[in-house]
Design a protein around this motif. Structure first.
Motif, PDB file in Angstrom:
ATOM      1  N   SER A  48       0.810  -1.220   0.000  1.00 47.88           N
ATOM      2  CA  SER A  48       0.000   0.000   0.000  1.00 47.88           C
ATOM      3  C   SER A  48       0.842   1.269   0.000  1.00 47.88           C
ATOM      4  O   SER A  48       0.303   2.361  -0.021  1.00 47.88           O
ATOM      5  N   LYS A  49       2.157   1.139   0.034  1.00 49.50           N
ATOM      6  CA  LYS A  49       3.014   2.323   0.110  1.00 49.50           C
ATOM      7  C   LYS A  49       2.796   3.238  -1.084  1.00 49.50           C
ATOM      8  O   LYS A  49       2.851   4.459  -0.974  1.00 49.50           O
ATOM      9  N   LEU A  50       2.516   2.661  -2.248  1.00 51.34           N
ATOM     10  CA  LEU A  50       2.321   3.446  -3.458  1.00 51.34           C
ATOM     11  C   LEU A  50       1.114   4.367  -3.336  1.00 51.34           C
ATOM     12  O   LEU A  50       1.120   5.497  -3.786  1.00 51.34           O
ATOM     13  N   LEU A  51       0.069   3.846  -2.678  1.00 51.02           N
ATOM     14  CA  LEU A  51      -1.140   4.649  -2.541  1.00 51.02           C
ATOM     15  C   LEU A  51      -1.011   5.688  -1.429  1.00 51.02           C
ATOM     16  O   LEU A  51      -1.726   6.679  -1.429  1.00 51.02           O
ATOM     17  N   ASN A  52      -0.136   5.400  -0.490  1.00 55.47           N
ATOM     18  CA  ASN A  52      -0.057   6.274   0.672  1.00 55.47           C
ATOM     19  C   ASN A  52       1.169   7.173   0.668  1.00 55.47           C
ATOM     20  O   ASN A  52       1.455   7.824   1.650  1.00 55.47           O
ATOM     21  N   GLU A  53       1.942   7.193  -0.418  1.00 63.33           N
ATOM     22  CA  GLU A  53       3.202   7.919  -0.394  1.00 63.33           C
ATOM     23  C   GLU A  53       3.013   9.420  -0.217  1.00 63.33           C
ATOM     24  O   GLU A  53       3.872  10.109   0.290  1.00 63.33           O
ATOM     25  N   LYS A  54       1.822   9.951  -0.599  1.00 63.57           N
ATOM     26  CA  LYS A  54       1.594  11.388  -0.431  1.00 63.57           C
ATOM     27  C   LYS A  54       1.309  11.716   1.029  1.00 63.57           C
ATOM     28  O   LYS A  54       1.518  12.813   1.483  1.00 63.57           O
ATOM     29  N   LYS A  55       0.783  10.729   1.766  1.00 63.89           N
ATOM     30  CA  LYS A  55       0.326  10.963   3.121  1.00 63.89           C
ATOM     31  C   LYS A  55       1.415  10.554   4.099  1.00 63.89           C
ATOM     32  O   LYS A  55       1.449   9.438   4.581  1.00 63.89           O
ATOM     33  N   LYS A  56       2.359  11.457   4.370  1.00 65.90           N
ATOM     34  CA  LYS A  56       3.445  11.138   5.266  1.00 65.90           C
ATOM     35  C   LYS A  56       2.937  11.195   6.697  1.00 65.90           C
ATOM     36  O   LYS A  56       2.346  12.171   7.116  1.00 65.90           O
ATOM     37  N   GLU A  57       3.209  10.146   7.465  1.00 67.47           N
ATOM     38  CA  GLU A  57       2.698  10.060   8.810  1.00 67.47           C
ATOM     39  C   GLU A  57       3.637  10.797   9.757  1.00 67.47           C
ATOM     40  O   GLU A  57       4.850  10.617   9.713  1.00 67.47           O
ATOM     41  N   ASP A  58       3.060  11.600  10.630  1.00 68.19           N
ATOM     42  CA  ASP A  58       3.870  12.261  11.629  1.00 68.19           C
ATOM     43  C   ASP A  58       4.013  11.334  12.834  1.00 68.19           C
ATOM     44  O   ASP A  58       3.485  10.232  12.866  1.00 68.19           O
ATOM     45  N   TYR A  59       4.745  11.818  13.822  1.00 67.94           N
ATOM     46  CA  TYR A  59       5.035  10.991  14.996  1.00 67.94           C
ATOM     47  C   TYR A  59       3.757  10.569  15.702  1.00 67.94           C
ATOM     48  O   TYR A  59       3.590   9.398  16.070  1.00 67.94           O
ATOM     49  N   ASP A  60       2.820  11.522  15.905  1.00 66.08           N
ATOM     50  CA  ASP A  60       1.591  11.204  16.639  1.00 66.08           C
ATOM     51  C   ASP A  60       0.794  10.107  15.949  1.00 66.08           C
ATOM     52  O   ASP A  60       0.344   9.150  16.586  1.00 66.08           O
ATOM     53  N   SER A  61       0.606  10.233  14.615  1.00 64.78           N
ATOM     54  CA  SER A  61      -0.186   9.236  13.898  1.00 64.78           C
ATOM     55  C   SER A  61       0.481   7.879  13.969  1.00 64.78           C
ATOM     56  O   SER A  61      -0.174   6.868  14.181  1.00 64.78           O
TER      57      SER A  61
END
Length: 751
Positions: A165-178
């Motif tokens: 799923s990295k390809l679909l989520n590459e725009k959504k960088k997760e911060d520390y809290d998430s």
């Protein structure tokens, strides 16, 4: 919806189990969305299920049967959605009072049902365009994922890093809290009585392009034990820690995990607030507590606008009841976490790691990389996860901070797994040792590093003795067989020995660790005085003095270790001795023929990593043939093709060995070493200590590695109170002195 799995298998008999579970998880995801007061209003069920219909047809399902199945499920979910919307009209819109922690809780439940949970990862593939707008061809992506899933499924409980799923989520960088909340979802249910022991059986672990580092391994971590993970550089210790930190191995959800791996990103947040914010549970609960309080005040004002018997008041009272109940849950959770003591505990941890009371208020972007690593460590200690993962924590710490950390971990309430090559640190901290080698994990229970090392040496001796005895016995049997196999009178005895030979167990020869040796060349003689400092003072400005009244005499047989907290002037002192800085007052005398070899803490910065070690040395230190450079590198463990590879391909320890080789090309009389133990594994540290002991010149060293200091140095000089003075004792006496001061200041951790 309970028989969805059975309906899918009836409609598509030949469906792959992974694809079937994926479809079930997706349908359950849509079902959960009908219960969300925000998502339900935006939900288009037929559109959501079109994707599943396409998957089932591609998986070999009959078009009519699949269409009928999906239509039936769509009807059930539509009916459920209508009922939930009707209920919403009566009880009121809860969107204003939905708690972030509850949304997160529901989200984590949906993640568990996703197909990727079956593949060993906690990430979900959010295919619905409503959640993630991907430009990728989803059909092709899904088809490729199924191929990868089949390969993974062929292995029985094997782990390979799979991030479809990295390809679909590459725009959504997760911060520390998430990321923290994804790994450690907040649960208001009690975890009392649940075991916090960890046991993962029969798994494989891979890194990079399919390189296996563990094969059919078992990981066992008992709660409240402290494990030292040891092994040679490049064996995969850090990879194992990362797999645990992301729950890519099967760790129970109620066990919280935190991994100290990277330095904190700097911003304007004060250091102490950055530590407080690291406890995302506490931070989220306090935010929700504030939201609820504000909403309750808002409800009280709204009630005044309606008649007591009206339906609007009933809706508001229903909402108030829910909010009061959850506010009580939050208060209990905060009390359980001792939230009121958080600030004093955070300040104590920071002080123990070297942050003064003044610097704790400084923004995180004002600190260097080493100090940000300390902040990351402080944040982890503050959170107190059930499983604390530390990767070489002592590399960026000085002796006082390492002493504090070791004392803190000795009273830690959870489980600790630490990768370290610092023998003294492991001796103080570890209750057990895990040795990673040859794609397996060996356990030495109830052992610190020294007892592990002695036990392992004895185990290898026994294995060698048993192997040699069996080989001798085999040779004896084989000799008789070869001599009498075709002798009629002895043939029966020969056959008997053949059977004995076949029944002997096959023993593997015990593995011998590669022996690494360093050798510093012997310098020519030099008459004293060699190197002297008399009444030296230094400051970058006359108003801000860093060192004063420094007197020191360095001889050819000196073995001096400089200790003290970061920022007390140790590296500045070395630069004064190297003529890189000029004193404001006093005199530094040197013998005119003195040659100094300097090992810098950040020695890699001075290397051209695009060159091989041989080419770089020929460029930086010309005058020898390639064969002479290769021979010289070989005396520091850079043998064979290693000297001809680009240095960017070498490990950190190998780059350090190249730097050691380079510093002695001019046959130095004095070695000045700034943190020489960083990046070296246990064998490298032993080789360095042996070489320094045998070196005929003087040694001045800034180091945090107590074992190396103990073996090499006979003088401890302490940088504190704006000067440098000889300490009356050895390195262990100095550590006791530090703990005594810390205890008097009240900063030694108490659990």
């Amino acid at each position: 919806m309970s028989n969805v799995s059975l309906q899918i298998r009836r409609a598509v008999p030949s469906i792959d189990p992974i694809v079937a579970d994926y479809a079930v998880g997706y349908i359950q995801h849509v079902s959960h969305a009908t219960e969300d007061s925000v998502s339900a209003q935006q939900l288009d069920i037929p559109k959501e299920l079109t994707f599943i219909e396409e998957i089932l047809i591609q998986a070999g399902g009959n078009v009519e049967k699949v269409h009928g199945l999906v239509s039936g499920i769509s009807a059930q979910l539509t009916e459920k959605l209508d009922k939930n919307m009707a209920k919403l009209a009566i009880t009121g819109d809860k969107s204003k009072r939905l708690l972030d922690v509850n949304v997160l809780k529901n989200s984590s439940k949906r993640d568990i049902n996703s197909s990727l949970a079956l593949l060993g990862t906690s990430r979900d593939i959010a295919h619905a365009g409503r959640q993630v707008e991907s430009r990728v061809d989803k059909k092709k992506l899904e088809k490729q994922e199924r191929k990868i899933a089949k390969k993974v499924a062929k292995r029985n409980n094997q782990f390979v890093k799979y991030e479809a799923s990295k390809l679909l989520n590459e725009k959504k960088k997760e911060d520390y809290d998430s990321f923290y909340l994804e790994i450690n979802p907040l649960d208001f249910g009690s975890s009392a009585g649940k075991s916090k022991d960890i046991k993962v059986d029969n798994f494989d672990l891979y890194v990079g392009e399919g390189r296996r580092i563990l094969s059919d391994a078992s990981l066992t971590l008992a709660h409240q034990r402290r494990y030292g993970l040891v092994g040679q550089n490049g064996i995969g210790k850090s990879t194992l820690l990362r797999a645990l930190s992301r729950r890519e191995l099967n760790i129970p959800k109620h066990i919280t995990i935190l991994h100290v791996e990277q330095e904190l990103r700097g911003d304007d947040t004060p250091a102490i607030q950055a530590v407080l914010d690291a406890d995302v549970w506490r931070k989220s609960l306090l935010q929700e507590e504030q939201k609820i309080t504000e909403r309750i005040e808002e409800i009280e004002e709204l009630r005044k606008q309606f008649d007591e018997e009206s339906g609007e008041v009933m809706k508001l009272d229903n909402e108030r009841g829910d909010l009061d109940k959850h506010l009580q849950e939050i208060s209990e959770k905060l009390y359980e976490m001792e939230s009121d003591k958080a600030e004093s505990r955070a300040a104590s941890i920071l002080f123990g790691l070297g942050f003064s009371k003044e610097s704790q208020s400084n923004p995180t972007n004002s600190f260097s990389g080493g100090w940000r690593m300390r902040l990351s460590l402080a944040r982890a200690l503050f959170c107190e996860p059930d499983l604390l993962l530390l990767d070489e924590p002592s590399n960026m710490l000085d002796v006082p901070s390492i002493t504090y950390l070791a004392k803190y971990l000795q009273g830690y309430k959870g489980t600790v797994l630490v990768v370290s090559h610092d023998r003294s640190f492991l001796n103080e901290v570890a209750t057990d040792i895990i040795h990673q080698h040859s794609e397996r994990l060996d356990y030495y229970r109830g052992s610190n590093f020294d007892s592990f090392h002695a036990t392992r040496e004895e185990r290898i001796k026994n294995q060698r003795r048993e192997y040699d005895n069996q080989m001798a016995y085999r040779e004896h049997l084989q000799a008789f067989i070869d001599k009498f196999r075709y002798n009629a009178a002895k043939s029966s005895e020969a056959q008997s020995r053949i059977k004995k030979l076949e029944k002997l167990p096959l023993l593997e020869p015990p593995e011998d660790d590669k022996v690494i040796t360093f050798k510093f060349p012997d310098p020519d003689g030099l008459s004293p005085p060699i190197l002297q400092m008399h009444d030296v003072a230094f400051g970058y400005t006359p108003e801000k003095i860093l060192l004063k009244n420094v007197d020191m005499d360095v001889q050819m047989d000196s073995r001096i270790a400089f200790c003290g907290g970061n920022g007390t002037g140790k590296t500045t002192l070395l630069k004064l001795l190297l003529d890189q800085l000029r004193p404001l007052e006093g005199v530094i005398n040197k013998n005119g023929r003195l040659r100094v070899g300097y090992f810098a803490q950040h020695h890699v910065d001075a290397m051209d990593l695009t060159l091989s070690a041989v080419s770089w040395m020929a460029k930086a230190y010309p005058g020898k043939s390639d064969e002479e450079y290769r021979r010289h590198l070989g005396s520091f463990g850079i043998t064979g093709s290693l000297g001809l590879q680009k240095m960017e391909l070498l490990s950190g320890g190998q780059k350090s060995r190249v730097a050691f080789a380079a510093l002695c090309l001019n046959n130095p009389h004095i070695l000045i070493l700034d943190e020489p133990s960083n990046h070296l594994d246990t064998q490298g540290l032993d080789a360095l200590a042996d070489a320094l002991i045998n070196f005929k010149g003087g040694v001045l060293m800034v180091s945090h590695d107590v074992a190396t200091i103990e073996r090499v140095c006979n003088e401890i000089w302490v940088c504190e109170d704006y000067t440098v003075k000889k300490f009356p004792g050895n390195i262990h006496d100095y550590k006791k002195h530090i703990l005594k001061l810390a205890g008097a200041s009240g900063v030694v951790a108490k659990h």
